[in-house]
Scaffold this motif. Sequence first.
Motif, mmCIF file in Angstrom:
data_model
loop_
_atom_site.group_PDB
_atom_site.id
_atom_site.type_symbol
_atom_site.label_atom_id
_atom_site.label_comp_id
_atom_site.label_asym_id
_atom_site.label_seq_id
_atom_site.Cartn_x
_atom_site.Cartn_y
_atom_site.Cartn_z
ATOM 1 N N ILE A 94 -10.755 -3.117 2.794
ATOM 2 C CA ILE A 94 -9.903 -1.934 3.274
ATOM 3 C C ILE A 94 -8.452 -2.231 2.722
ATOM 4 C CG2 ILE A 94 -8.718 -0.778 5.201
ATOM 5 C CD1 ILE A 94 -11.069 -1.632 6.753
ATOM 6 N N VAL A 95 -7.720 -1.113 2.188
ATOM 7 C CA VAL A 95 -6.321 -1.245 1.822
ATOM 8 C C VAL A 95 -5.590 0.010 2.520
ATOM 9 C CG1 VAL A 95 -4.733 -0.892 -0.048
ATOM 10 C CG2 VAL A 95 -6.825 -2.129 -0.571
ATOM 11 N N MET A 96 -4.584 -0.607 3.011
ATOM 12 C CA MET A 96 -3.661 0.391 3.902
ATOM 13 C C MET A 96 -2.514 0.696 3.071
ATOM 14 S SD MET A 96 -3.988 -0.795 7.999
ATOM 15 C CE MET A 96 -3.686 -2.270 7.787
ATOM 16 N N ALA A 97 -2.387 1.981 2.514
ATOM 17 C CA ALA A 97 -1.340 2.368 1.632
ATOM 18 C C ALA A 97 -0.115 3.086 2.678
ATOM 19 C CB ALA A 97 -1.593 3.411 0.801
ATOM 20 N N ILE A 98 1.149 2.462 2.941
ATOM 21 C CA ILE A 98 2.083 2.654 3.988
ATOM 22 C C ILE A 98 3.237 3.448 3.253
ATOM 23 C CG2 ILE A 98 3.391 1.815 5.755
ATOM 24 C CD1 ILE A 98 1.210 -0.295 6.206
ATOM 25 N N ASP A 99 3.732 4.286 3.566
ATOM 26 C CA ASP A 99 4.841 5.066 3.236
ATOM 27 C C ASP A 99 6.033 4.415 3.824
ATOM 28 O OD1 ASP A 99 6.949 6.817 2.750
ATOM 29 O OD2 ASP A 99 5.892 8.753 3.423
ATOM 30 N N VAL A 100 7.011 3.833 3.402
ATOM 31 C CA VAL A 100 8.227 3.210 3.902
ATOM 32 C C VAL A 100 9.469 4.162 3.454
ATOM 33 C CG1 VAL A 100 7.242 1.088 3.945
ATOM 34 C CG2 VAL A 100 8.498 1.654 1.866
ATOM 35 N N SER A 101 9.420 5.318 3.210
ATOM 36 C CA SER A 101 10.308 6.228 2.971
ATOM 37 C C SER A 101 11.457 6.348 4.256
ATOM 38 C CB SER A 101 10.070 7.444 2.682
ATOM 39 O OG SER A 101 9.573 8.256 3.323
ATOM 40 N N SER A 102 12.784 6.936 3.902
ATOM 41 C CA SER A 102 13.705 6.648 5.022
ATOM 42 C C SER A 102 13.291 7.621 6.206
ATOM 43 C CB SER A 102 15.126 7.137 4.606
ATOM 44 O OG SER A 102 14.986 8.506 3.992
#
Length: 333
Positions: A94-102
């Motif tokens: 499993i790979v969790m792709a996480i948005d870290v935009s403001s």
Amino acid sequence: MFKEIEFANPHFFWLFLVLPVLIGWYIWRRKEQTAALKVSSVKGFKVKGSFLAKFKPMLFVLRLLALAAFIVAMARPQTSDVSSQTKTTKGIDIVMAIDVSSSMLAQDLRPNRLKALKKVATDFIDERPNDRIGLVVYGGESFTKTPITSDKSIVKRALEEIENGIVEDGTAIGSGLATAVNRLKDSKAKSKIIILLTDGVKTAGSIEPIDAAELAVAFGIKVYTIGIGSNGMARTPIAYNADGSFRYGLKKVQIDEDLLKAIAERTEGTYFRATSNSSLQDIYDEINKLETTEIEEFKFTNYDEKYRPFVIAGLILLMLEFLLKNTVFRSFI
């Protein structure tokens, strides 16, 4: 001690009901077991009670104790030690792709979207002890925070370190998904999963999200997409203050749900919408149920028999009764 002992044949304890019967029989027959001499008067004799005669019933007590010991031995007291071994028959990467935009600092989830996600994702990692997990973060660009690994402590530590500002601001959904695909494309696992989370629309990146989704299909990777953010307006960073901190204001929540649904559909995954902390938790719980790891468990039980001391005790008691009967108490039998 006795809390850990089990009995393999507990039905033998019914034999203890024989003991009261034997005691009653002994009391009833006791007078007949002692020789008696009838005389008209004992005035001419010195009558002195025998000390040993008073202890003659001890022989019967020894026999009863021996019988009780044998009954316990027949019930087979034993302790057991259960050990188990598990074999994972179907691994999941499993790979969790996480948005870290403001915008992930918006406060419609408490205390904000990013911190709420990190807490829920940590719980999800704890519930996948037999799978390998990796982390990808993306904003205006993307990179691999943690390659897929079975060491959950590394993954959770890396997850805790994720903050806004570690990459250029923006929302490069295609780049984030492509990076996650790149981490999984050489995986030998029978099941490969990406959990893609974002709270906005594509504003950066040279890779189109649909093209990245096609790459996932080519490598047999399923993508679960999550749109995070409440409906309507949310208190969101809108500008920078003079000291570099964010200035917050109300802003309309915009999520490209059509895009996220299309990515999930093409990869045979599912799209979810998280509008609160509880719904985000429910989504990860649902993914946890959908992607189960098949585990085969083998249990081994080692039994340690404890009846031998009772047999030995019973034999010693019978031997002691025999010796006393034929020595000390011989003149009274």
